[in-house]
Design a protein around this motif. Structure first.
Motif, mmCIF file in Angstrom:
data_model
loop_
_atom_site.group_PDB
_atom_site.id
_atom_site.type_symbol
_atom_site.label_atom_id
_atom_site.label_comp_id
_atom_site.label_asym_id
_atom_site.label_seq_id
_atom_site.Cartn_x
_atom_site.Cartn_y
_atom_site.Cartn_z
ATOM 1 N N SER A 9 -27.089 0.752 9.225
ATOM 2 C CA SER A 9 -25.959 0.201 9.976
ATOM 3 C C SER A 9 -25.798 -1.284 9.663
ATOM 4 O O SER A 9 -26.785 -1.993 9.461
ATOM 5 C CB SER A 9 -26.172 0.396 11.473
ATOM 6 O OG SER A 9 -25.041 -0.031 12.211
ATOM 7 N N SER A 11 -24.480 -5.153 10.724
ATOM 8 C CA SER A 11 -24.232 -6.103 11.810
ATOM 9 C C SER A 11 -25.071 -5.853 13.064
ATOM 10 O O SER A 11 -25.667 -6.768 13.608
ATOM 11 C CB SER A 11 -22.745 -6.172 12.190
ATOM 12 O OG SER A 11 -21.975 -6.583 11.082
ATOM 13 N N SER A 14 -26.174 1.163 15.268
ATOM 14 C CA SER A 14 -25.257 2.131 15.857
ATOM 15 C C SER A 14 -26.072 3.122 16.687
ATOM 16 O O SER A 14 -27.304 3.056 16.735
ATOM 17 C CB SER A 14 -24.495 2.874 14.758
ATOM 18 O OG SER A 14 -25.370 3.760 14.068
ATOM 19 N N SER A 183 -19.009 -3.175 3.934
ATOM 20 C CA SER A 183 -18.819 -3.506 5.346
ATOM 21 C C SER A 183 -17.365 -3.550 5.767
ATOM 22 O O SER A 183 -17.031 -3.212 6.908
ATOM 23 C CB SER A 183 -19.455 -4.873 5.642
ATOM 24 O OG SER A 183 -20.796 -4.920 5.256
ATOM 25 N N LYS A 188 -7.684 -4.563 5.514
ATOM 26 C CA LYS A 188 -7.881 -4.975 6.904
ATOM 27 C C LYS A 188 -8.595 -6.317 6.984
ATOM 28 O O LYS A 188 -8.114 -7.262 7.603
ATOM 29 C CB LYS A 188 -8.669 -3.916 7.660
ATOM 30 C CG LYS A 188 -8.943 -4.258 9.121
ATOM 31 C CD LYS A 188 -9.764 -3.165 9.792
ATOM 32 C CE LYS A 188 -10.097 -3.535 11.233
ATOM 33 N NZ LYS A 188 -10.972 -2.523 11.885
ATOM 34 N N PRO A 219 -20.654 -1.206 9.394
ATOM 35 C CA PRO A 219 -20.788 -1.488 10.830
ATOM 36 C C PRO A 219 -20.280 -0.331 11.683
ATOM 37 O O PRO A 219 -19.445 0.473 11.241
ATOM 38 C CB PRO A 219 -19.919 -2.739 11.025
ATOM 39 C CG PRO A 219 -19.774 -3.333 9.661
ATOM 40 C CD PRO A 219 -19.783 -2.183 8.720
ATOM 41 N N PRO A 220 -20.734 -0.244 12.922
ATOM 42 C CA PRO A 220 -20.305 0.847 13.803
ATOM 43 C C PRO A 220 -18.799 0.908 14.015
ATOM 44 O O PRO A 220 -18.261 1.991 14.288
ATOM 45 C CB PRO A 220 -21.040 0.545 15.122
ATOM 46 C CG PRO A 220 -22.275 -0.195 14.708
ATOM 47 C CD PRO A 220 -21.843 -1.035 13.540
ATOM 48 N N TRP A 221 -18.090 -0.222 13.894
ATOM 49 C CA TRP A 221 -16.641 -0.213 14.135
ATOM 50 C C TRP A 221 -15.840 0.143 12.879
ATOM 51 O O TRP A 221 -14.613 0.183 12.912
ATOM 52 C CB TRP A 221 -16.176 -1.574 14.654
ATOM 53 C CG TRP A 221 -16.565 -2.730 13.767
ATOM 54 C CD1 TRP A 221 -16.193 -2.960 12.469
ATOM 55 C CD2 TRP A 221 -17.402 -3.824 14.131
ATOM 56 N NE1 TRP A 221 -16.744 -4.110 11.994
ATOM 57 C CE2 TRP A 221 -17.508 -4.670 12.995
ATOM 58 C CE3 TRP A 221 -18.085 -4.172 15.298
ATOM 59 C CZ2 TRP A 221 -18.262 -5.846 12.996
ATOM 60 C CZ3 TRP A 221 -18.837 -5.336 15.292
ATOM 61 C CH2 TRP A 221 -18.918 -6.156 14.165
ATOM 62 N N THR A 222 -16.518 0.398 11.765
ATOM 63 C CA THR A 222 -15.841 0.687 10.504
ATOM 64 C C THR A 222 -15.918 2.178 10.187
ATOM 65 O O THR A 222 -16.950 2.808 10.387
ATOM 66 C CB THR A 222 -16.478 -0.129 9.358
ATOM 67 O OG1 THR A 222 -16.278 -1.515 9.614
ATOM 68 C CG2 THR A 222 -15.852 0.211 8.018
ATOM 69 N N ASP A 223 -14.822 2.721 9.679
ATOM 70 C CA ASP A 223 -14.750 4.130 9.308
ATOM 71 C C ASP A 223 -15.393 4.318 7.944
ATOM 72 O O ASP A 223 -14.781 4.022 6.905
ATOM 73 C CB ASP A 223 -13.289 4.583 9.296
ATOM 74 C CG ASP A 223 -13.121 6.057 8.967
ATOM 75 O OD1 ASP A 223 -14.132 6.725 8.636
ATOM 76 O OD2 ASP A 223 -11.985 6.541 9.023
#
Length: 250
Positions: A9, A11, A14, A183, A188, A219-223
């Motif tokens: 993961s 940053s 997760s 990452s 975006k 990172p957890p917020w990335t697909d």
């Protein structure tokens, strides 16, 4: 060489994975690449606390090195068998000070060096156990290194954290397995010299002529699936996402 993904993961951890940490083994020698948040616990699924032979820290951001503080406790205050001998730790300049500051309450200013044999990285070639090693400085807000390991005619390259870099492409030239960070998301985030997106990781793998691409540090917020699809548009070799516990024979 055997590569085990301990954590992947980016940053912060997760719900599925610890932060960056990768165990590489050959001829009974165990080298750990990075030890980010949560990695120390996961590492014990794959080897004993005192079975590592050397550690490489790509850079000194917490998601790549902070569990070294817990590992200091395990080695310094070993409950059975006495204090561990110093293990080689390869890291950027200031690694000992960074870890001592992060721990904040070592018994003495030199306690870290009693169990960690700190060795300062620079772009160079050298050996760690059975591995022929090459390191290269890569673009990141702090001093950061990518590493290439060679053994038995095979090679593994780990990008660490990096922006787009011709030096990284060259380090990975012809590598059998390319463990490359991805990452950011193409279109975006556009911050130079910080991280790669999936498309850029694919471009780097294509330019390097890598045999296999494994995307990591997502990172957890990335697909991750979006980044993998973008990478596959640029690189036509086998490509996949790193998963905790995944094992690769290189």
């Amino acid at each position: 060489m055997k590569l085990t993904v301990v954590g992947c993961s980016g940053s912060f951890p997760s719900v599925e994975s610890a932060c960056s940490s990768y165990l590489v083994e050959a001829d009974g020698f165990r080298l750990l690449l990075d030890m980010g948040n949560g990695a120390l616990g996961e590492l014990q699924r794959h080897c004993g606390l005192y079975d590592l032979d050397a550690i490489f820290l790509s850079h000194l951001h917490a998601d790549h090195c902070i569990d070294m503080c817990g590992y200091f406790v395990a080695r310094y205050y070993r409950h059975d068998g006495g204090r561990c001998p110093a293990i080689p730790v390869y890291g950027p300049e200031g690694t000992e000070q960074r870890l001592t500051t992060a721990y904040a309450d070592t018994p003495s200013p030199s306690s870290m060096s009693e169990v960690f044999d700190f060795r300062t990285l620079e772009p160079s070639g050298f050996r760690i156990g059975p591995f022929a090693v090459r390191t290269e400085r890569v673009p990141h807000p702090v001093e950061a290194y990518a590493i290439r390991l060679e053994h038995g005619g095979r090679s593994l390259t780990y990008s660490g954290d990096t922006g787009a870099s011709t030096a990284l492409d060259e380090l990975a030239r012809g590598t059998d397995l390319y463990l490359c960070e991805a990452s950011f998301v193409d279109g975006k985030e556009d911050i130079p010299d910080l991280h790669l997106n999936g498309r850029e990781a694919g471009v780097s793998a294509r330019r390097a002529g890598a045999g296999r691409l494994v995307l990591t540090h997502i990172p957890p917020w990335t697909d991750g699936e979006r980044n993998l699809a973008d990478a596959r548009e640029e690189y036509d070799g086998p490509a996949e996402l790193a998963r905790p516990g995944a094992v690769y024979e290189v």
